[in-house]
Design a protein around this motif. Structure first.
Motif, PDB file in Angstrom:
ATOM      1  N   GLY A  86       0.785  -1.227   0.000  1.00  0.00           N
ATOM      2  CA  GLY A  86       0.000   0.000   0.000  1.00  0.00           C
ATOM      3  C   GLY A  86       0.813   1.271   0.000  1.00  0.00           C
ATOM      4  O   GLY A  86       0.250   2.364   0.163  1.00  0.00           O
ATOM      5  N   ARG A  87       2.127   1.184  -0.183  1.00  0.00           N
ATOM      6  CA  ARG A  87       2.980   2.392  -0.227  1.00  0.00           C
ATOM      7  C   ARG A  87       3.173   2.756  -1.694  1.00  0.00           C
ATOM      8  O   ARG A  87       4.214   2.530  -2.312  1.00  0.00           O
ATOM      9  N   TYR A  88       2.126   3.405  -2.262  1.00  0.00           N
ATOM     10  CA  TYR A  88       2.062   3.622  -3.715  1.00  0.00           C
ATOM     11  C   TYR A  88       3.085   4.633  -4.221  1.00  0.00           C
ATOM     12  O   TYR A  88       3.601   4.487  -5.335  1.00  0.00           O
ATOM     13  N   LEU A  89       3.372   5.655  -3.437  1.00  0.00           N
ATOM     14  CA  LEU A  89       4.336   6.653  -3.888  1.00  0.00           C
ATOM     15  C   LEU A  89       5.732   6.051  -4.053  1.00  0.00           C
ATOM     16  O   LEU A  89       6.447   6.327  -5.022  1.00  0.00           O
ATOM     17  N   MET A  90       6.124   5.187  -3.072  1.00  0.00           N
ATOM     18  CA  MET A  90       7.425   4.522  -3.175  1.00  0.00           C
ATOM     19  C   MET A  90       7.424   3.547  -4.351  1.00  0.00           C
ATOM     20  O   MET A  90       8.415   3.430  -5.092  1.00  0.00           O
ATOM     21  N   ALA A  91       6.315   2.863  -4.515  1.00  0.00           N
ATOM     22  CA  ALA A  91       6.217   1.938  -5.640  1.00  0.00           C
ATOM     23  C   ALA A  91       6.338   2.681  -6.954  1.00  0.00           C
ATOM     24  O   ALA A  91       7.019   2.231  -7.893  1.00  0.00           O
ATOM     25  N   MET A  92       5.665   3.868  -7.046  1.00  0.00           N
ATOM     26  CA  MET A  92       5.703   4.662  -8.267  1.00  0.00           C
ATOM     27  C   MET A  92       7.150   5.082  -8.593  1.00  0.00           C
ATOM     28  O   MET A  92       7.575   5.057  -9.760  1.00  0.00           O
ATOM     29  N   LYS A  93       7.920   5.431  -7.556  1.00  0.00           N
ATOM     30  CA  LYS A  93       9.303   5.850  -7.768  1.00  0.00           C
ATOM     31  C   LYS A  93      10.098   4.753  -8.474  1.00  0.00           C
ATOM     32  O   LYS A  93      10.784   4.991  -9.472  1.00  0.00           O
ATOM     33  N   TYR A  94       9.991   3.507  -7.943  1.00  0.00           N
ATOM     34  CA  TYR A  94      10.768   2.410  -8.522  1.00  0.00           C
ATOM     35  C   TYR A  94      10.234   1.995  -9.892  1.00  0.00           C
ATOM     36  O   TYR A  94      11.016   1.674 -10.804  1.00  0.00           O
ATOM     37  N   PHE A  95       8.884   2.060 -10.077  1.00  0.00           N
ATOM     38  CA  PHE A  95       8.327   1.663 -11.369  1.00  0.00           C
ATOM     39  C   PHE A  95       8.686   2.672 -12.467  1.00  0.00           C
ATOM     40  O   PHE A  95       8.938   2.281 -13.613  1.00  0.00           O
ATOM     41  N   LEU A  96       8.697   3.954 -12.101  1.00  0.00           N
ATOM     42  CA  LEU A  96       9.071   4.967 -13.094  1.00  0.00           C
ATOM     43  C   LEU A  96      10.542   4.807 -13.521  1.00  0.00           C
ATOM     44  O   LEU A  96      10.872   4.953 -14.698  1.00  0.00           O
ATOM     45  N   GLU A  97      11.408   4.490 -12.544  1.00  0.00           N
ATOM     46  CA  GLU A  97      12.814   4.256 -12.888  1.00  0.00           C
ATOM     47  C   GLU A  97      12.936   3.038 -13.802  1.00  0.00           C
ATOM     48  O   GLU A  97      13.729   3.030 -14.749  1.00  0.00           O
ATOM     49  N   TYR A  98      12.155   2.013 -13.481  1.00  0.00           N
ATOM     50  CA  TYR A  98      12.189   0.797 -14.300  1.00  0.00           C
ATOM     51  C   TYR A  98      11.673   1.102 -15.717  1.00  0.00           C
ATOM     52  O   TYR A  98      12.257   0.652 -16.719  1.00  0.00           O
ATOM     53  N   ASN A  99      10.594   1.918 -15.816  1.00  0.00           N
ATOM     54  CA  ASN A  99      10.030   2.275 -17.115  1.00  0.00           C
ATOM     55  C   ASN A  99      10.995   3.128 -17.925  1.00  0.00           C
ATOM     56  O   ASN A  99      11.119   2.966 -19.150  1.00  0.00           O
ATOM     57  N   GLU A 100      11.702   4.023 -17.235  1.00  0.00           N
ATOM     58  CA  GLU A 100      12.668   4.865 -17.915  1.00  0.00           C
ATOM     59  C   GLU A 100      13.800   4.040 -18.528  1.00  0.00           C
ATOM     60  O   GLU A 100      14.310   4.346 -19.588  1.00  0.00           O
ATOM     61  N   HIS A 101      14.155   2.957 -17.807  1.00  0.00           N
ATOM     62  CA  HIS A 101      15.265   2.117 -18.262  1.00  0.00           C
ATOM     63  C   HIS A 101      14.829   1.142 -19.342  1.00  0.00           C
ATOM     64  O   HIS A 101      15.549   0.942 -20.332  1.00  0.00           O
ATOM     65  N   ARG A 102      13.631   0.544 -19.194  1.00  0.00           N
ATOM     66  CA  ARG A 102      13.227  -0.521 -20.107  1.00  0.00           C
ATOM     67  C   ARG A 102      12.327  -0.046 -21.255  1.00  0.00           C
ATOM     68  O   ARG A 102      12.426  -0.552 -22.380  1.00  0.00           O
ATOM     69  N   LYS A 103      11.380   0.882 -20.955  1.00  0.00           N
ATOM     70  CA  LYS A 103      10.433   1.394 -21.951  1.00  0.00           C
ATOM     71  C   LYS A 103       9.740   0.260 -22.700  1.00  0.00           C
ATOM     72  O   LYS A 103       9.657   0.252 -23.929  1.00  0.00           O
ATOM     73  N   ASP A 104       9.230  -0.703 -21.970  1.00  0.00           N
ATOM     74  CA  ASP A 104       8.507  -1.819 -22.588  1.00  0.00           C
ATOM     75  C   ASP A 104       7.079  -1.834 -22.074  1.00  0.00           C
ATOM     76  O   ASP A 104       6.666  -1.001 -21.252  1.00  0.00           O
ATOM     77  N   ALA A 105       6.286  -2.762 -22.577  1.00  0.00           N
ATOM     78  CA  ALA A 105       4.854  -2.820 -22.246  1.00  0.00           C
ATOM     79  C   ALA A 105       4.636  -3.099 -20.762  1.00  0.00           C
ATOM     80  O   ALA A 105       3.751  -2.512 -20.121  1.00  0.00           O
ATOM     81  N   LEU A 106       5.457  -4.018 -20.187  1.00  0.00           N
ATOM     82  CA  LEU A 106       5.279  -4.361 -18.776  1.00  0.00           C
ATOM     83  C   LEU A 106       5.530  -3.157 -17.876  1.00  0.00           C
ATOM     84  O   LEU A 106       4.771  -2.919 -16.924  1.00  0.00           O
ATOM     85  N   SER A 107       6.592  -2.402 -18.155  1.00  0.00           N
ATOM     86  CA  SER A 107       6.906  -1.250 -17.304  1.00  0.00           C
ATOM     87  C   SER A 107       5.791  -0.206 -17.378  1.00  0.00           C
ATOM     88  O   SER A 107       5.432   0.395 -16.371  1.00  0.00           O
ATOM     89  N   ALA A 108       5.215  -0.014 -18.583  1.00  0.00           N
ATOM     90  CA  ALA A 108       4.110   0.950 -18.717  1.00  0.00           C
ATOM     91  C   ALA A 108       2.884   0.465 -17.958  1.00  0.00           C
ATOM     92  O   ALA A 108       2.181   1.238 -17.312  1.00  0.00           O
ATOM     93  N   LEU A 109       2.616  -0.844 -18.002  1.00  0.00           N
ATOM     94  CA  LEU A 109       1.454  -1.400 -17.301  1.00  0.00           C
ATOM     95  C   LEU A 109       1.611  -1.245 -15.788  1.00  0.00           C
ATOM     96  O   LEU A 109       0.642  -0.922 -15.085  1.00  0.00           O
TER      97      LEU A 109
END
Length: 795
Positions: free
Chosen positions: A659-682
């Motif tokens: 339930g710590r969505y802001l922290m999750a968003m931080k790591y997911f955005l970094e992952y999306n920036e690095h990978r730029k694939d469908a999973l990271s966007a989802l």
């Protein structure tokens, strides 16, 4: 060479003597190094009339060795020795001492200079004793001198040296009974003060034995007394050969003094060493038994062999029954069955209650030579007697019947064996063989079942495994195989103990301490294997059996058995080469048995050892299944040594599920920036959608727009219409935008299934979309919901 005792070979004679004189070694060590032994020889010749049992070659070698130490002085040195003695008498001690040392330098093993030096140093007690010991040692035939030295050693409280002196005195005059008695008195005194007798190399039984071999026949009563004492001690120590030696020596010297009890003991020892012909001679000489025999000369492979045929035997009526039984045993082993039958008829008239043990001795001899018919005659009275209704007797009875081919009768006898000794493995095996030949398979298999509360035979368990496998009794085979592996595997009591099996150091100790902390007995006392049994599975056999049992347990859904076996294999030393494979089998067993706590421990270990995508996927799987979600701190430590972008995905998921969505968003955005694939966007879109549901977060409209933007980006990158339409429908459904959700669910129904997968086959989301449509329509358009259900959800 240092001065410490424990020499590997004989040192130089002069050096050895100097070490003793300097006090660096004791006299016992000096004597031991000089002769190469420090134990008395029980086979020393007692007197000139007694033959020496030492072989001639060894005797000559031994005597030459002794002669090499007792060197006589040359004529010149004898003259010098005489001059030294004259100088000593005149009071010129220094000159006499120098002369003695010169002689010692040239011939260090001559006794004369040491004798003179002992007189020179008579005022110095220590040096006088040293030179006296050396002189006596080099000229050991003076028993009185050894006694004098023993007395001096006693005053110095040197028990070891005193004992050595008495032993040398005994060697000097072996027929002097007083010397033997003094040595025994010293031994008794040392025993009373708990002296470490193992350092003396002289034992009580050896003293007794020496008396027997040393005294002349005229001391018959003394010889008999100590022969019986020695034989008793040897017999209690299971030294049958030695016991026979001492009794044979006594018999040779004073056979006329042998009582019936002595004769009985002597015969028992002779039979134990299979000297049956000698036994017959003793019977004739000491028991008034008359035997008629003839010797036949036969030719065997060009060799002439003499064979004795026993024709008749007359036994005194007053001969004790135990001697009769021994005579009968001798004739049995000599295969004089014509006499055996006659003597056996007479013997069987004796009361079984009183002579039952003798019956057993005779039966054992008959069975040993293969005459089971006569052995059965001996056993019949025993099994009918209540006092001998014993498992051992019934076993011999059953074996006789089995050997005679009377298997139906043998079955009852074997059942009587199991009645008295339920754990008897051999009886169960024989009974199984008989019942199997009679085609009574179910009864035969039941016979192999052992009571695990009693002593268990691992060999019989192995045989039972093979037989159950042969008859396709798979589940029974699993149970018995597991019990067999418990011989080397740990029998766990609860899943909490499994985690200790992974520790390489003292896992058993950890398990026992854990049990003690719970107030339980630390050791498994519910199964006891026969410790005297030599059967043991080879490492390869154990590995194959383990894998086979694991496969059966998986096939039949015995997942708890799988887990116990797998963790037990981790602690088996013989399966150590397969450690890596066993660890993964443990992980599989934990998953199947839904033991996610232990699976989590294992998968963390895998992630540390093998940093790859497979391990991280398993880590994520356990995170989904376990209530104890993977903590972000652990993941941070995991990726510190080997950084990888997958870290963001795993840690982000951890924060998302907690339930710590802001922290999750931080790591997911970094992952999306690095990978730029469908999973990271989802993942980013899902996080935005979860944030929308949180009341404390403002600007929900912006969050929805961003979520939709990433969903559309995901749709663009994924390029799989059915999946993307379904996920968009779920998002609109979650946001309660039902009209848009219905639109996308209907697009799913209109799409083709997902591309085929080699592992899972065709993937189709039609049913999931149809079900969600039914949920949306059921309140307002139940007929539409029903039509969709009938079309897509009916099997």
């Amino acid at each position: 060479m240092d001065s410490n005792p424990g020499y590997s070979g004989q040192m130089d004679e002069e050096e050895l003597t100097q070490k003793f004189l300097r006090g660096e070694i004791t006299f016992a060590e000096y004597s031991n190094e000089w002769y190469g032994k420090d134990d008395e020889d029980l086979d020393d010749k007692a007197d000139d009339d007694e033959p020496c049992p030492i072989p001639a070659q060894l005797k000559e070698k031994f005597n030459s060795k002794r002669r090499s130490k007792y060197t006589r002085l040359s004529t010149a040195l004898l003259g010098l020795m005489g001059e030294a003695n004259i100088r000593f008498v005149r009071g010129e001690k220094e000159i006499a001492e120098k002369m003695c040392y010169e002689i010692i330098r040239q011939v260090p093993n001559a006794p004369e200079p040491y004798q003179t030096l002992a007189q020179i140093y008579e005022g110095d007690a220590e040096k006088h004793l040293q030179f006296s010991l050396l002189a006596a040692h080099l000229s050991p035939s003076d028993a009185h001198e050894w006694q004098r030295l023993a007395a001096i050693s006693k005053e110095k409280n040197d028990a070891k040296q005193e004992m050595l002196c008495y032993s040398q005195a005994v060697k000097a005059e072996p027929q002097n009974i007083d010397l033997h008695m003094k040595r025994l008195e010293l031994l008794t005194a040392l025993e009373n003060i708990n002296y470490p007798l193992n350092t003396l190399k002289v034992t009580r039984v050896k003293c007794y034995h020496k008396i027997v071999t040393s005294l002349p026949p005229s001391e018959g009563e003394t010889i008999m007394k100590y022969a019986k004492l020695a034989a008793s001690l040897y017999h209690s120590g299971n030294e049958i050969e030695r016991a026979l030696e001492v009794m044979a020596a006594a018999y040779k010297k004073c056979s006329s003094l042998f009582t019936l009890e002595d004769t009985n003991l002597f015969l028992e020892l002779l039979i134990a060493r299979r000297q049956y012909q000698t036994c017959i001679e003793v019977f004739v000489a000491n028991a008034e038994v008359e035997i008629e025999a003839e010797i036949q000369t036969l030719r065997d492979d060009n060799n002439i062999v003499e064979q004795t045929s026993y024709l008749n035997c007359r036994i005194p009526t007053n001969l004790p029954i135990d001697l009769k039984s021994k005579l009968l045993v001798c004739f049995i082993y000599l295969k004089a069955f014509n006499l055996v039958r006659t003597l056996l008829d007479d013997f069987l008239t004796n009361d079984v209650e009183k002579a039952g043990d003798l019956y057993m001795d005779i039966e054992e001899a008959l069975s040993a030579v293969g005459n089971h018919e006569l052995a059965f005659r001996v056993l019949e009275p025993l099994v009918k007697n209540q006092s001998f209704d014993l498992g051992a007797v019934w076993l011999k009875h059953a074996e006789c019947l089995y050997q005679l081919g009377r298997e139906d009768e043998a079955v009852n006898s074997y059942f009587n064996v199991l009645k008295h000794a339920p754990h008897h493995a051999d009886a169960r095996q024989k009974l199984f063989n008989i019942l199997e030949r009679k085609n009574c398979i179910d009864d035969a298999l039941r016979i192999l079942n052992q009571d695990y509360k009693l002593t268990v035979s691992a060999g019989l368990l192995h045989q039972q495994c093979l037989i159950l496998k042969k008859y396709n009794r798979t589940l029974e085979y699993l149970d018995v195989g597991v019990m067999l592996l418990y011989k080397t595997f740990v029998k766990f009591r609860r899943p909490e103990e499994f985690k200790f099996a992974r520790y390489s150091r003292s896992p058993l100790e950890l398990i026992h301490n854990y049990r003690i902390s719970r107030g339980e007995k630390p050791f498994n006392d519910d199964i006891h294997f026969d410790e005297q049994e030599t059967f043991k599975l080879s490492p390869q056999e154990e590995w194959e059996l383990f894998k086979e049992l694991l496969s059966i347990a998986r096939k039949y859904g015995k997942y708890h058995v799988m887990e116990k076996l797998s963790f037990g294999a981790l602690m088996s030393k013989s399966l150590a080469p397969h450690q890596q494979e066993i660890e993964f089998l443990c992980f599989q067993a934990c998953l199947l048995n839904q033991d996610y706590s232990n699976a989590l421990i294992l998968v963390k270990d895998f992630a540390q050892k093998y940093a790859n995508i497979v391990c991280w996927n398993m880590l994520n799987l356990i995170s989904n299944l376990s209530d104890d979600h993977i903590q972000s701190k652990y993941l941070t430590r995991l990726f510190n040594k080997k950084p990888h972008i997958i870290k963001n995905l795993l840690i982000g998921y951890t924060y998302l599920t907690s339930g710590r969505y802001l922290m999750a968003m931080k790591y997911f955005l970094e992952y999306n920036e690095h990978r730029k694939d469908a999973l990271s966007a989802l993942t980013v879109a899902v996080t935005f959608l979860n944030m929308v549901s949180v009341r404390t977060i403002d600007k929900h409209h912006n969050l929805v727009l961003q979520a939709m933007a990433y969903l559309l980006k995901y749709q663009q990158l994924r390029k799989c219409d059915q999946e993307t339409f379904y996920n968009l429908g779920r998002a609109f459904h979650m946001l309660s935008l039902n009209n848009l959700a219905i639109e996308y669910y209907e697009k799913v129904l209109a799409c083709e299934p997902l591309p085929a997968c080699e592992q899972h086959g065709v993937m189709n989301l039609t049913r999931e979309a149809a079900y969600n449509l039914c949920v949306l329509y059921k309140d307002h358009s139940p007929k539409v919901a029903q039509s969709i259900m009938l079309k897509y959800l009916v099997i």
